[in-house]
Design a protein around this motif. Structure first.
Motif, PDB file in Angstrom:
ATOM      1  N   VAL A 265     -53.012 -26.736 -38.111  1.00  0.00           N
ATOM      2  CA  VAL A 265     -52.852 -26.848 -39.555  1.00  0.00           C
ATOM      3  C   VAL A 265     -52.891 -28.331 -39.887  1.00  0.00           C
ATOM      4  O   VAL A 265     -51.940 -29.049 -39.641  1.00  0.00           O
ATOM      5  CB  VAL A 265     -51.510 -26.226 -40.014  1.00  0.00           C
ATOM      6  CG1 VAL A 265     -51.346 -26.366 -41.507  1.00  0.00           C
ATOM      7  CG2 VAL A 265     -51.426 -24.788 -39.582  1.00  0.00           C
TER       8      VAL A 265
ATOM      9  N   TYR B 142     -52.516 -28.337 -48.010  1.00  0.00           N
ATOM     10  CA  TYR B 142     -52.406 -27.020 -48.641  1.00  0.00           C
ATOM     11  C   TYR B 142     -52.604 -25.891 -47.636  1.00  0.00           C
ATOM     12  O   TYR B 142     -53.437 -25.031 -47.802  1.00  0.00           O
ATOM     13  CB  TYR B 142     -53.405 -26.884 -49.787  1.00  0.00           C
ATOM     14  CG  TYR B 142     -53.056 -27.754 -50.962  1.00  0.00           C
ATOM     15  CD1 TYR B 142     -51.950 -27.467 -51.742  1.00  0.00           C
ATOM     16  CD2 TYR B 142     -53.813 -28.862 -51.276  1.00  0.00           C
ATOM     17  CE1 TYR B 142     -51.608 -28.258 -52.818  1.00  0.00           C
ATOM     18  CE2 TYR B 142     -53.485 -29.660 -52.354  1.00  0.00           C
ATOM     19  CZ  TYR B 142     -52.374 -29.355 -53.118  1.00  0.00           C
ATOM     20  OH  TYR B 142     -52.040 -30.150 -54.178  1.00  0.00           O
ATOM     21  N   SER B 143     -51.839 -25.901 -46.582  1.00  0.00           N
ATOM     22  CA  SER B 143     -51.858 -24.800 -45.627  1.00  0.00           C
ATOM     23  C   SER B 143     -50.583 -24.841 -44.801  1.00  0.00           C
ATOM     24  O   SER B 143     -49.925 -25.866 -44.700  1.00  0.00           O
ATOM     25  CB  SER B 143     -53.088 -24.880 -44.719  1.00  0.00           C
ATOM     26  OG  SER B 143     -53.048 -26.036 -43.928  1.00  0.00           O
ATOM     27  N   SER B 144     -50.257 -23.697 -44.228  1.00  0.00           N
ATOM     28  CA  SER B 144     -49.067 -23.584 -43.414  1.00  0.00           C
ATOM     29  C   SER B 144     -49.372 -22.629 -42.267  1.00  0.00           C
ATOM     30  O   SER B 144     -50.240 -21.759 -42.400  1.00  0.00           O
ATOM     31  CB  SER B 144     -47.923 -23.045 -44.279  1.00  0.00           C
ATOM     32  OG  SER B 144     -46.785 -22.822 -43.502  1.00  0.00           O
ATOM     33  N   GLY B 145     -48.650 -22.766 -41.174  1.00  0.00           N
ATOM     34  CA  GLY B 145     -48.881 -21.914 -40.017  1.00  0.00           C
ATOM     35  C   GLY B 145     -48.610 -20.445 -40.276  1.00  0.00           C
ATOM     36  O   GLY B 145     -49.158 -19.574 -39.612  1.00  0.00           O
ATOM     37  N   ASP B 146     -47.756 -20.148 -41.267  1.00  0.00           N
ATOM     38  CA  ASP B 146     -47.443 -18.748 -41.535  1.00  0.00           C
ATOM     39  C   ASP B 146     -48.273 -18.151 -42.674  1.00  0.00           C
ATOM     40  O   ASP B 146     -48.005 -17.031 -43.113  1.00  0.00           O
ATOM     41  CB  ASP B 146     -45.948 -18.561 -41.801  1.00  0.00           C
ATOM     42  CG  ASP B 146     -45.483 -19.242 -43.072  1.00  0.00           C
ATOM     43  OD1 ASP B 146     -46.253 -20.017 -43.676  1.00  0.00           O
ATOM     44  OD2 ASP B 146     -44.334 -18.994 -43.473  1.00  0.00           O
ATOM     45  N   ASP B 147     -49.293 -18.869 -43.141  1.00  0.00           N
ATOM     46  CA  ASP B 147     -50.223 -18.282 -44.116  1.00  0.00           C
ATOM     47  C   ASP B 147     -50.896 -17.075 -43.485  1.00  0.00           C
ATOM     48  O   ASP B 147     -51.253 -17.085 -42.309  1.00  0.00           O
ATOM     49  CB  ASP B 147     -51.320 -19.282 -44.519  1.00  0.00           C
ATOM     50  CG  ASP B 147     -50.802 -20.431 -45.353  1.00  0.00           C
ATOM     51  OD1 ASP B 147     -49.716 -20.299 -45.947  1.00  0.00           O
ATOM     52  OD2 ASP B 147     -51.492 -21.465 -45.415  1.00  0.00           O
TER      53      ASP B 147
ATOM     54  N   SER C  66     -51.347 -14.218 -39.010  1.00  0.00           N
ATOM     55  CA  SER C  66     -51.059 -15.543 -39.561  1.00  0.00           C
ATOM     56  C   SER C  66     -52.039 -16.569 -39.002  1.00  0.00           C
ATOM     57  O   SER C  66     -52.718 -16.339 -38.008  1.00  0.00           O
ATOM     58  CB  SER C  66     -49.625 -15.957 -39.263  1.00  0.00           C
ATOM     59  OG  SER C  66     -49.473 -16.205 -37.887  1.00  0.00           O
ATOM     60  N   ARG C  67     -52.056 -17.699 -39.665  1.00  0.00           N
ATOM     61  CA  ARG C  67     -52.947 -18.790 -39.280  1.00  0.00           C
ATOM     62  C   ARG C  67     -52.679 -19.233 -37.840  1.00  0.00           C
ATOM     63  O   ARG C  67     -53.587 -19.595 -37.116  1.00  0.00           O
ATOM     64  CB  ARG C  67     -52.737 -19.952 -40.249  1.00  0.00           C
ATOM     65  CG  ARG C  67     -53.804 -20.980 -40.267  1.00  0.00           C
ATOM     66  CD  ARG C  67     -53.468 -22.108 -41.222  1.00  0.00           C
ATOM     67  NE  ARG C  67     -53.423 -21.726 -42.609  1.00  0.00           N
ATOM     68  CZ  ARG C  67     -54.463 -21.737 -43.439  1.00  0.00           C
ATOM     69  NH1 ARG C  67     -55.635 -22.123 -42.995  1.00  0.00           N
ATOM     70  NH2 ARG C  67     -54.332 -21.390 -44.696  1.00  0.00           N
ATOM     71  N   GLN C  68     -51.441 -19.177 -37.408  1.00  0.00           N
ATOM     72  CA  GLN C  68     -51.098 -19.642 -36.061  1.00  0.00           C
ATOM     73  C   GLN C  68     -51.456 -18.630 -34.970  1.00  0.00           C
ATOM     74  O   GLN C  68     -51.420 -18.950 -33.792  1.00  0.00           O
ATOM     75  CB  GLN C  68     -49.621 -20.005 -35.987  1.00  0.00           C
ATOM     76  CG  GLN C  68     -48.686 -18.877 -36.320  1.00  0.00           C
ATOM     77  CD  GLN C  68     -47.295 -19.352 -36.696  1.00  0.00           C
ATOM     78  OE1 GLN C  68     -47.076 -20.551 -36.877  1.00  0.00           O
ATOM     79  NE2 GLN C  68     -46.365 -18.430 -36.798  1.00  0.00           N
TER      80      GLN C  68
ATOM     81  N   ASP D 179     -50.465 -17.334 -49.029  1.00  0.00           N
ATOM     82  CA  ASP D 179     -49.142 -17.715 -48.548  1.00  0.00           C
ATOM     83  C   ASP D 179     -48.234 -16.493 -48.449  1.00  0.00           C
ATOM     84  O   ASP D 179     -48.632 -15.380 -48.779  1.00  0.00           O
ATOM     85  CB  ASP D 179     -48.530 -18.809 -49.426  1.00  0.00           C
ATOM     86  CG  ASP D 179     -48.247 -18.345 -50.847  1.00  0.00           C
ATOM     87  OD1 ASP D 179     -48.525 -17.181 -51.173  1.00  0.00           O
ATOM     88  OD2 ASP D 179     -47.739 -19.167 -51.635  1.00  0.00           O
ATOM     89  N   ARG D 180     -46.995 -16.711 -47.998  1.00  0.00           N
ATOM     90  CA  ARG D 180     -46.056 -15.604 -47.786  1.00  0.00           C
ATOM     91  C   ARG D 180     -45.783 -14.787 -49.048  1.00  0.00           C
ATOM     92  O   ARG D 180     -45.658 -13.578 -49.000  1.00  0.00           O
ATOM     93  CB  ARG D 180     -44.715 -16.143 -47.283  1.00  0.00           C
ATOM     94  CG  ARG D 180     -44.678 -16.366 -45.804  1.00  0.00           C
ATOM     95  CD  ARG D 180     -43.339 -16.867 -45.416  1.00  0.00           C
ATOM     96  NE  ARG D 180     -43.254 -18.256 -45.857  1.00  0.00           N
ATOM     97  CZ  ARG D 180     -42.252 -19.073 -45.601  1.00  0.00           C
ATOM     98  NH1 ARG D 180     -41.231 -18.658 -44.927  1.00  0.00           N
ATOM     99  NH2 ARG D 180     -42.270 -20.302 -46.020  1.00  0.00           N
TER     100      ARG D 180
END
Length: 193
Positions: free
Chosen positions: A120, A124-129, A151-153, A178-179
């Protein structure tokens, strides 16, 4: 003489606008506009649930209308009467989140497998997107998304196509949210498989 000079100057006037520009012979502007609208609504109707969420904080009707307007403006190709939708230019979601990067999609019979990078790097991004894959056959009017959260991760996602799409070609789109499902990325067209 003075009146004749004025008349002569008017002949040299450069027209910069007209209220009703001349149409090309045989082209009906109203019918072309109607056909664009029909193509856009027909293409997007099976995708209404995604569009209702992914086009921001608008009502469902307003979100769909905005998606139709975007499709007409950027994804209709050709000249009337040979108009068609370019699926690569269709947008299902709209937003500021970063899409996953390094995407590699494969299809084996009724299985879609997507691999992407887990890092990431963007603001404008997160590992849990959540990453969502959408498979769509416009001729059959069948669309579906992955039923398991990814999720992204996670770095990969697989999706089982329903029996109706097992032998049919599908347009595949990908997007992130997002969440809270309040922020989305611009959807990406991954190709026809």
């Amino acid at each position: 003489m003075h009146g004749a000079a004025c008349f002569k100057e008017q002949e040299n006037m450069l027209i910069i606008s007209e209220r009703f520009p001349p149409r090309e012979k045989g082209q009906n502007g109203r019918e072309a506009t109607r056909m664009r609208l029909i193509l856009a609504v027909r293409y997007l109707s099976p995708l209404r649930k995604i569009i209702a969420q992914g086009y921001g904080l608008h009502s469902k009707r307003s979100a769909f209308n905005r998606a139709v307007a975007d499709l007409i403006r950027s994804a209709i190709q050709g000249e009337y009467p040979d108009l068609s939708v370019d699926p690569a230019r269709v947008r299902l979601t709209k937003g500021i989140l970063q899409n996953p990067i390094g995407l590699q999609l494969t299809r084996l019979d009724d299985q879609l497998q997507l691999h992407f990078e887990t890092n990431v790097a963007a603001f404008y991004s997160s590992g849990d997107d959540s990453i969502v894959l959408c498979a769509y056959n416009p001729e059959l009017g069948i669309a579906g998304i992955n039923d398991e959260e990814c999720s992204r991760q996670d770095g990969s996602l697989s999706m089982q196509l329903p029996a109706q799409l097992m032998k049919a070609p599908v347009h595949v789109y990908c997007y992130a949210h997002d969440r809270q499902r309040k922020r989305f990325s611009n959807s990406l067209f991954l190709g026809a498989f």
